[in-house]
Design a protein around this motif. Structure first.
Motif, short mmCIF file in Angstrom:
data_model
loop_
_atom_site.label_atom_id
_atom_site.label_comp_id
_atom_site.label_asym_id
_atom_site.label_seq_id
_atom_site.Cartn_x
_atom_site.Cartn_y
_atom_site.Cartn_z
N GLN A 112 44.98 37.00 -1.31
CA GLN A 112 44.16 36.12 -2.15
C GLN A 112 45.00 34.96 -2.68
N LYS A 113 46.23 35.25 -3.11
CA LYS A 113 47.09 34.18 -3.64
C LYS A 113 47.54 33.24 -2.53
N PHE A 114 47.83 33.76 -1.36
CA PHE A 114 48.23 32.90 -0.24
C PHE A 114 47.15 31.86 0.04
N VAL A 115 45.92 32.30 0.14
CA VAL A 115 44.82 31.38 0.42
C VAL A 115 44.67 30.38 -0.72
N ALA A 116 44.77 30.86 -1.96
CA ALA A 116 44.66 29.95 -3.11
C ALA A 116 45.78 28.91 -3.10
N ASP A 117 46.98 29.31 -2.70
CA ASP A 117 48.10 28.36 -2.65
C ASP A 117 47.90 27.32 -1.55
N ILE A 118 47.32 27.73 -0.42
CA ILE A 118 47.01 26.77 0.65
C ILE A 118 46.00 25.74 0.15
N VAL A 119 44.97 26.23 -0.54
CA VAL A 119 43.93 25.33 -1.07
C VAL A 119 44.53 24.39 -2.11
N GLU A 120 45.40 24.92 -2.98
CA GLU A 120 46.02 24.09 -4.02
C GLU A 120 46.87 22.98 -3.40
N ARG A 121 47.60 23.32 -2.35
CA ARG A 121 48.48 22.33 -1.72
C ARG A 121 47.69 21.17 -1.13
N THR A 122 46.49 21.45 -0.64
CA THR A 122 45.69 20.41 0.02
C THR A 122 44.60 19.85 -0.89
N ASP A 123 44.70 20.15 -2.19
CA ASP A 123 43.70 19.67 -3.16
C ASP A 123 42.30 20.11 -2.80
N GLY A 124 42.18 21.31 -2.24
CA GLY A 124 40.87 21.88 -1.98
C GLY A 124 40.26 21.57 -0.63
N TYR A 125 41.02 20.90 0.26
CA TYR A 125 40.44 20.48 1.53
C TYR A 125 40.89 21.34 2.71
N ALA A 126 41.57 22.43 2.46
CA ALA A 126 42.12 23.24 3.56
C ALA A 126 41.03 24.13 4.17
N ASP A 127 41.11 24.32 5.48
CA ASP A 127 40.27 25.28 6.19
C ASP A 127 41.04 26.59 6.25
N THR A 128 40.60 27.59 5.49
CA THR A 128 41.33 28.85 5.40
C THR A 128 40.65 29.96 6.20
N SER A 129 39.72 29.60 7.07
CA SER A 129 38.97 30.61 7.82
C SER A 129 39.87 31.42 8.75
N GLN A 130 41.00 30.85 9.16
CA GLN A 130 41.90 31.55 10.08
C GLN A 130 42.65 32.68 9.41
N PHE A 131 42.71 32.68 8.06
CA PHE A 131 43.45 33.70 7.35
C PHE A 131 42.50 34.83 6.95
N ARG A 132 42.42 35.81 7.80
CA ARG A 132 41.50 36.92 7.59
C ARG A 132 42.06 37.87 6.53
N GLN A 133 41.28 38.12 5.48
CA GLN A 133 41.70 39.02 4.42
C GLN A 133 41.13 40.42 4.66
N THR A 134 41.93 41.43 4.31
CA THR A 134 41.53 42.80 4.58
C THR A 134 40.43 43.29 3.65
N PHE A 135 40.27 42.64 2.49
CA PHE A 135 39.24 43.06 1.54
C PHE A 135 38.58 41.82 0.98
N VAL A 136 37.41 41.49 1.51
CA VAL A 136 36.70 40.28 1.11
C VAL A 136 35.33 40.67 0.57
N LEU A 137 34.95 40.08 -0.55
CA LEU A 137 33.65 40.34 -1.16
C LEU A 137 32.85 39.05 -1.18
N ARG A 138 31.62 39.12 -0.76
CA ARG A 138 30.76 37.94 -0.72
C ARG A 138 30.18 37.64 -2.09
N GLY A 139 29.93 36.35 -2.31
CA GLY A 139 29.31 35.94 -3.57
C GLY A 139 30.03 34.76 -4.17
#
Length: 671
Positions: A499-526
């Protein structure tokens, strides 16, 4: 054992040999090795926080007095500046008439000048905006012409492909012109050498040249527009500053007229009151300066320095005349003062930078494998990096402790930072700093070590790496809580960091990163925490425990975070799928020694979870790390697990909260 040591070569392991003088071929017993490592860590903590000659607390009162004195000094300077302005105006007015009306006239003239400057700035902004509009229109025309040229080229390509006349390169491979020209990306504006020659021969050199020139014009227009936009932004900021200046001038006039009521005698009294205010501040400042000197002298004497403090801030030349102990005391005091004024990066949790350039992690904070093998927690991260790699300060701080490298010994240094942080660097081969030296973020502080047989590595290590610890308020904390993970290999990080890795990627790109390639083992929809809670219950809980209202109502009555309570249910029984006893979703009362407890309904099982967290044993705990052996070595606990229970709960909470949850998460509401 060799495989394990390649991953977990740390200061703790080294101390097993340092402190017990055992042979490198000894067989590790988990219990005894854990006790030895824990004793070493306790000794390290004592060195870092209890055995130093000075404490930060002893400087707090002096610093507060210094800030008060500096504040009065600043106020005194401001009043002096105002008095200087009044004096300049007085001298200027004496050449004419020293009256209130003259003062008002001067303010009015300044207001008029500011207004004129604002009007000129607004006119220039309008002119540049019109120029941008003209360039945009030119862009549209150019794009239209480019599109018509492209149609001609595409028609030519369609013709030769329909006839099977596919252009080939010298090696016999199909030319890439079709994919280039049919693409919507910028690459369709650039023509390969082979394509260029083909088009020139079929469509004419002038046609292709014009096409390329149009593309260049389009690019130039875009650059011009961007440059003008930057200039406009600069001018608008200047205009805003002028508007603020105008408002200040108007306020000055209104204040002056309010105080004097338009009367000359009141104006004279007003000027005199400003002079009197300066004299009062001068008196307060002198008193604060005396109090400051008295407190500083008391502090110096208490720490072995019997030379009195100078009448002003001590200079480098004066320091040379001090005794070594006095220089150390002054250095410590000035460092603490510098820490108070240093700043971490704002609007981010990642306030520390990486101390080395490598991002290859060989052991994570509280790594489960480390505890299972040695019986003690790994309160650090190990970063594989070549021998003698430069180590940089991850934040502003000063040198807190140095254990220099020696042959056969373990070396480490410590830096103290703002807000209770201390960073520690183990297996150091070279020290590049001096005791009590203040360093800025990014400055070289040491060189890494760890290669077997090298000074500072210790008697047993399997390879070069940096052992990096971070402490907060005298407790070890996970360094990755305060450092970006965006450059770490995603496939190698534990799931609790996803979760933090994905958040750090998003932070680095000011929210414009495509993080779909980073599959998380526990994801909750909503989109909200409540939606994710409902999804988790419907997806993972048995039918008995899917009632969202039951969980939320029970948690709120117990003053506990509902997400936390649900995650405990997930960690203990997979929300009812692996019950040890009837309806006991939280394993309340089911002890390792064989004790069991049953409940009559799902509601009762959830209710007793809340009661347990508020009982006389756990009721004083507020953070999740206190509830298991992960962070609580001796006190009463909810779960006996040293790692998995805590890590699973943190991972669940991060998914529900939609952000990385720290190890000391406050599970009680209103904390």
């Amino acid at each position: 054992m060799i495989t394990f040591l390649k991953k977990y070569s740390t200061g703790g392991i080294l101390c097993i040999l340092l402190c017990t003088q055992l042979s490198p071929s000894f067989a590790i017993d988990t219990g005894s090795s854990g006790n030895i490592i824990n004793a070493f860590k306790q000794k390290e903590k004592q060195i870092l926080f209890e055995s130093l000659p000075f404490t930060a607390g002893s400087t707090n009162g002096i610093l507060e007095q210094e800030y008060k004195m500096n504040g009065l000094e600043s106020l005194k300077q401001k009043i002096a500046q105002k008095q200087s302005e009044y004096e300049a105006k007085r001298i200027q007015a004496e050449e004419h008439i020293n009256t209130l009306s003259q003062r008002v006239a001067l303010i009015d003239a300044s207001i008029d000048e500011t207004r004129q400057a604002m009007e000129e700035a607004e006119t220039l902004i309008e002119q540049k905006e019109r120029k941008i509009e003209i360039w945009k229109q030119a862009q549209l025309k150019t794009q239209y012409t480019i599109d018509s040229y492209k149609k001609t080229i595409l028609s030519y390509l369609a013709n030769i492909y329909s006839q099977g006349n596919i252009g080939l390169t010298n090696s016999g491979q199909a030319d890439i012109i079709q994919s280039m020209l049919l693409s919507d990306k910028d690459s369709d504006f650039f023509i390969s050498d082979i394509t260029y020659k083909t088009l020139v021969s079929e469509l004419g050199e002038q046609f292709v040249h014009e096409y390329r020139e149009l593309v260049r014009q389009q690019y130039v227009h875009q650059i011009q527009i961007q440059e003008q936009k930057r200039k406009i932004e600069t001018m608008k900021r200047a205009l805003q500053e002028q508007k603020r200046s105008l408002q200040v001038q108007k306020s000055q006039k209104e204040s002056l007229m309010e105080v004097t009521q338009g009367k000359e005698e009141l104006y004279t009294q007003y000027v005199q009151s400003q002079q009197q205010a300066q004299e009062e501040v001068e008196t307060y400042w002198q008193k604060a300066n005396e109090d400051y000197k008295d407190s500083l002298n008391t502090f110096l004497k208490k720490n072995g320095c019997h030379q009195s403090a100078p009448t002003s801030r001590i200079t480098d030349a004066q320091k040379q005349n001090l005794s070594p102990q006095c220089r150390r005391v002054y250095a410590f005091f000035e460092n603490e003062n510098s820490l108070q004024t240093s700043q971490y990066k704002e609007n981010t949790h990642n306030i520390f930078t990486w101390p080395v350039t490598s991002r290859r992690i060989t052991a994570f904070f509280r790594d489960p494998g480390y505890f299972a093998y040695l019986g003690s927690h790994h309160d650090a991260v190990d970063i594989a990096t070549p021998q003698s790699s430069p180590i940089y300060a991850p934040a502003d701080g000063y040198v807190y402790y140095i254990l220099p490298p020696r042959q056969g010994g373990y070396s480490y240094i410590a830096l103290k930072h703002k807000d209770g942080f201390v960073s520690v660097y183990g297996h150091i081969s070279e020290v590049e700093i001096e005791p009590y030296q203040f360093v800025r973020q990014g400055e070289l502080i040491a060189r890494s070590g760890g290669a077997p047989g090298t000074p500072g590595a210790g008697p047993m290590t399997s390879g070069a790496h940096l052992h990096f610890e971070l402490w907060k308020d005298k407790k070890p904390v996970d360094p990755f809580r305060y450092m970006t993970l965006a450059d770490v290999d995603y496939s190698q990080i534990p799931s609790r960091y996803q979760q933090k890795f994905v958040a750090d990627i998003v932070e680095r790109t000011d929210g414009y990163a495509d993080t779909s390639q980073f599959r998380q083992t526990f994801v909750l929809r909503g989109n909200t925490e409540a939606e994710r809670q409902k999804y988790m219950l419907s997806r993972y809980a048995t039918s008995d425990f899917q009632d969202w209202n039951m969980w939320v109502d029970t948690a709120l009555k117990a003053n506990i975070d509902p997400s936390f309570l649900m995650c405990i249910g997930l960690s203990e029984s997979t929300l009812g799928h692996h019950l040890k006893t009837r309806y006991n979703v939280g394993n309340v009362g089911n002890t390792d020694s064989g004790g069991v407890y049953y409940f009559d309904s799902p509601e009762e099982g959830v209710l007793w979870m809340g009661k347990t967290f508020n009982n006389k044993y756990l009721g004083h705990y507020t953070t999740i790390d206190e509830l298991s052996r992960w962070g609580n070595q001796n006190g009463p606990i909810y779960a006996s697990s040293a790692s998995n229970w805590h890590n699973n709960t943190i991972k669940c909470l991060s998914a529900l909260k939609g952000e990385f949850v720290a190890d000391d998460f406050q599970f009680r509401l209103g904390q």
